[in-house]
Design a protein around this motif. Structure first.
Motif, PDB file in Angstrom:
ATOM      1  N   ALA A   1       1.809   2.090  -3.448  1.00  0.00           N
ATOM      2  CA  ALA A   1       0.690   2.737  -4.144  1.00  0.00           C
ATOM      3  C   ALA A   1       0.584   4.211  -3.758  1.00  0.00           C
ATOM      4  O   ALA A   1       0.302   5.066  -4.614  1.00  0.00           O
TER       5      ALA A   1
ATOM      6  N   GLN B   1       0.871   7.491  -6.179  1.00  0.00           N
ATOM      7  CA  GLN B   1      -0.142   8.541  -6.195  1.00  0.00           C
ATOM      8  C   GLN B   1       0.497   9.905  -5.932  1.00  0.00           C
ATOM      9  O   GLN B   1       0.118  10.900  -6.555  1.00  0.00           O
TER      10      GLN B   1
ATOM     11  N   TRP C   1       0.831  -1.197   0.000  1.00  0.00           N
ATOM     12  CA  TRP C   1       0.000   0.000   0.000  1.00  0.00           C
ATOM     13  C   TRP C   1       0.872   1.256   0.000  1.00  0.00           C
ATOM     14  O   TRP C   1       0.538   2.266  -0.618  1.00  0.00           O
TER      15      TRP C   1
END
Length: 77
Positions: A45, A49, A42
């Motif tokens: 990710a 972003q 995560w």
């Protein structure tokens, strides 16, 4: 601004969920830290972003280059 708001929301959710997962991990199997794997996945990710929000060019782009030249010259260009 929508991307920035979405990023900060995603980051807050990451911190909240990972805190709960860490607590569950430490209460159930403290000898094996499995929470590291979701945190890494995560976290990757979130980094992707962040690059979409601010872009890699911001870190090493033309503005950065100009600031570095000005810093070394000791005067604005």
């Amino acid at each position: 601004m929508r991307r920035l708001r979405a990023f900060y929301g995603h980051l807050a959710l990451y911190v909240a969920v990972l805190s709960m997962l860490l607590a569950i991990n430490l209460l159930t199997r403290p000898q094996h830290l499995w929470v590291v794997w979701p945190a890494l996945g995560w976290g990757f990710a979130i980094v992707m972003q962040a690059l979409q929000v601010w872009g890699p060019a911001r870190f090493l782009g033309p503005d950065w280059e100009r600031r570095q030249v000005e810093k070394r010259l000791g005067r604005p260009l």
